[in-house]
Design a protein around this motif. Structure first.
Motif, PDB file in Angstrom:
ATOM      1  N   SER A 136      12.897 117.230  65.132  1.00 41.47           N
ATOM      2  CA  SER A 136      12.208 117.052  64.400  1.00 41.47           C
ATOM      3  C   SER A 136      11.531 115.583  63.059  1.00 41.47           C
ATOM      4  O   SER A 136      12.665 115.770  62.844  1.00 41.47           O
ATOM      5  CB  SER A 136      11.924 118.166  63.662  1.00 41.47           C
ATOM      6  OG  SER A 136      11.411 118.585  62.515  1.00 41.47           O
ATOM      7  N   ALA A 137      10.672 115.805  62.567  1.00 42.30           N
ATOM      8  CA  ALA A 137      10.391 114.856  62.019  1.00 42.30           C
ATOM      9  C   ALA A 137      10.864 115.329  60.982  1.00 42.30           C
ATOM     10  O   ALA A 137      11.749 114.516  59.425  1.00 42.30           O
ATOM     11  CB  ALA A 137       9.275 113.864  62.104  1.00 42.30           C
ATOM     12  N   LYS A 138      10.250 116.481  60.531  1.00 35.02           N
ATOM     13  CA  LYS A 138      10.279 117.419  59.089  1.00 35.02           C
ATOM     14  C   LYS A 138      12.251 117.624  58.686  1.00 35.02           C
ATOM     15  O   LYS A 138      12.016 117.490  57.696  1.00 35.02           O
ATOM     16  CB  LYS A 138      10.228 118.638  59.368  1.00 35.02           C
ATOM     17  CG  LYS A 138       9.786 119.155  58.283  1.00 35.02           C
ATOM     18  CD  LYS A 138       9.064 118.380  56.893  1.00 35.02           C
ATOM     19  CE  LYS A 138       7.546 119.179  57.187  1.00 35.02           C
ATOM     20  NZ  LYS A 138       6.893 118.144  56.127  1.00 35.02           N
ATOM     21  N   GLY A 140      14.688 115.447  59.974  1.00 35.58           N
ATOM     22  CA  GLY A 140      15.202 114.530  60.564  1.00 35.58           C
ATOM     23  C   GLY A 140      16.205 114.674  61.178  1.00 35.58           C
ATOM     24  O   GLY A 140      17.442 113.608  61.452  1.00 35.58           O
ATOM     25  N   ILE A 187      16.112 107.511  66.601  1.00 33.13           N
ATOM     26  CA  ILE A 187      16.047 109.472  66.314  1.00 33.13           C
ATOM     27  C   ILE A 187      17.670 109.591  66.111  1.00 33.13           C
ATOM     28  O   ILE A 187      17.917 110.453  65.380  1.00 33.13           O
ATOM     29  CB  ILE A 187      15.582 109.925  67.617  1.00 33.13           C
ATOM     30  CG1 ILE A 187      13.966 110.555  67.517  1.00 33.13           C
ATOM     31  CG2 ILE A 187      15.937 111.696  67.903  1.00 33.13           C
ATOM     32  CD1 ILE A 187      13.865 110.646  68.952  1.00 33.13           C
ATOM     33  N   THR A 190      18.582 108.541  62.627  1.00 29.58           N
ATOM     34  CA  THR A 190      18.313 109.478  61.830  1.00 29.58           C
ATOM     35  C   THR A 190      19.028 110.637  62.048  1.00 29.58           C
ATOM     36  O   THR A 190      19.258 111.199  60.667  1.00 29.58           O
ATOM     37  CB  THR A 190      16.344 109.773  62.005  1.00 29.58           C
ATOM     38  OG1 THR A 190      16.273 108.227  62.221  1.00 29.58           O
ATOM     39  CG2 THR A 190      16.474 110.588  60.676  1.00 29.58           C
TER      40      THR A 190
END
Length: 408
Positions: A136-138, A140, A187, A190
């Protein structure tokens, strides 16, 4: 103080791999009766317990066979390693939890490393694609489980991240390395950065579980699932952190990750609760004042401070790699790893040949909090013991153990 191998350690390593070969064949004699089930532990009667391929531990048995073959060149172990690895092929498309690294990189990763089979590489890349769907980018982060319920039973969280997940990042780094696509590596970096920021405490111990808000990305809670208490340090979780941040430094060269790995290792090695043989109790704070498990956790019902050989094995492997990045100061970590390997290879932890259902080690802990796999052999303890022995074997041979595709 420099690198201090014990006298005759080349023979020590060789003898232990010979023993491991005997035990692996014993386990094969049992496991081959079950076509689609994978060894995991023993039950309270000492009988082998097995799981299906979807359990997070499924890749460790084929991985152990590969390590046994690597050291002994026993073609029987290689043949069986291929068979047991290829039983996991369908998992390349699995997306229901985060453990594809454990399941496929420990099996297919070793298989590709030792055979160069391009089909194995393709499966690993596809597995990395599957694992990346949980990012999830939100937040991280890569979601570990689909949900996590606090021990108090009051809340349910839907984006839990466990420290164990650091171990699955290696699959993503591999995929970027062999494809040239930085997506997977980005990914992984992060995720590791968020773990470093949100999961590692100021003293470099770590929380087991951090739960994120899927809408805002904020941390909602920091708790434990398998440790003694939310504020305690679960030993195997600390080991996952040492290993995971060491590996992340190898793949990135980012010294923030190296510093985190080293300080987490210091927490382990220098801990006043660590026994002299450097095999930890299952939680560094179990039964200590100031640490209170939930009434629903079985941890409060367990006054015995059980050892966890699996945490020691993971740590030994991690420390051997970590020591190669620290120059002269690496001796502290390498010597600690050597002590652990000698401890685990002693009668206190090593099985008698032909017994223990083929497991190499005894006295590991799965989850005291859940009341399961307490003081039993565990397949991942054996896997990381063999990995550590392989790394030590290569160090004794004066070889570089960390060379990308050549050694993990």
């Amino acid at each position: 103080m420099g690198f201090l191998p014990k006298k005759d350690d080349t023979e020590f390593v060789s003898a232990n791999f010979s023993f491991a070969g005997t035990q692996l064949k014993k386990m094969l004699s049992i496991a081959n009766r079950y076509d689609t089930l994978f060894p995991r532990a023993t039950d309270r009667y000492g009988r082998l317990t097995l799981t299906d391929k979807y359990e997070w531990t499924s890749g460790f048995f084929p991985g152990s066979l590969w390590y046994g073959y690597e050291a002994t060149k026993d073609d029987t172990l290689k043949r069986e390693a291929v068979i047991w690895t290829e039983k996991l092929e369908a998992l390349q498309h699995f997306t229901k939890h985060h453990d594809l690294g454990f399941m496929l990189y420990c099996s297919y990763g070793n298989a590709y490393r030792l055979t160069g089979n391009e089909q194995y590489k393709a499966i690993l890349v596809e597995a990395a694609k599957s694992l990346s769907t949980r990012f999830s980018a939100k937040t991280g982060s890569i979601k570990s489980w689909n949900a996590f319920g606090s021990w108090d039973g009051k809340k349910q969280y839907f984006f839990p991240v466990i420290i164990d997940n650091m171990m699955n990042l290696e699959l993503l780094f591999f995929a970027s390395r062999v494809t040239g696509d930085p997506y997977y590596k980005n990914i992984a970096i992060t995720h590791a950065t968020h773990v470093m920021q949100n999961q590692v405490r100021p003293d470099y111990s770590c929380y087991h579980v951090v739960c994120y808000d899927t809408a805002t990305g904020n941390v909602l809670t920091r708790e434990t699932a398998q440790g003694y208490a939310n504020n305690s340090t679960w030993a195997r979780g600390q080991s996952w952190g040492i290993y995971g941040f060491t590996m992340t430094y190898r793949e990135t060269g980012d010294k923030r990750f190296l510093a985190t790995a080293q300080k987490m290792a210091d927490y382990y090695i220098d801990n006043k609760e660590l026994p002299a043989d450097k095999v930890p109790y299952w939680d560094f704070n179990a039964n200590d004042s100031g640490y209170t498990p939930s009434a629903k956790s079985h941890a409060e019902e367990t006054p015995v401070k059980y050892r966890d050989a699996s945490a020691a094995a993971v740590t030994a492997s991690a420390l051997l790699e970590l020591s190669t990045y620290l120059g002269e100061s690496g001796a502290k970590y390498r010597n600690a790893a050597i002590t652990i390997l000698h401890s685990l290879s002693s009668p206190a932890y090593k099985a008698t040949a032909g017994e223990n259902e083929g497991f190499i080690l005894r006295h590991s802990v799965g989850s005291i909090a859940h009341g399961v796999e307490v003081d039993v052999p565990l397949i991942y303890a054996d896997y990381y013991y063999l990995e550590a022995m392989n790394r030590y074997r290569l160090l004794l041979d004066h070889k570089n153990i960390i060379t990308g595709d050549n050694y993990r």
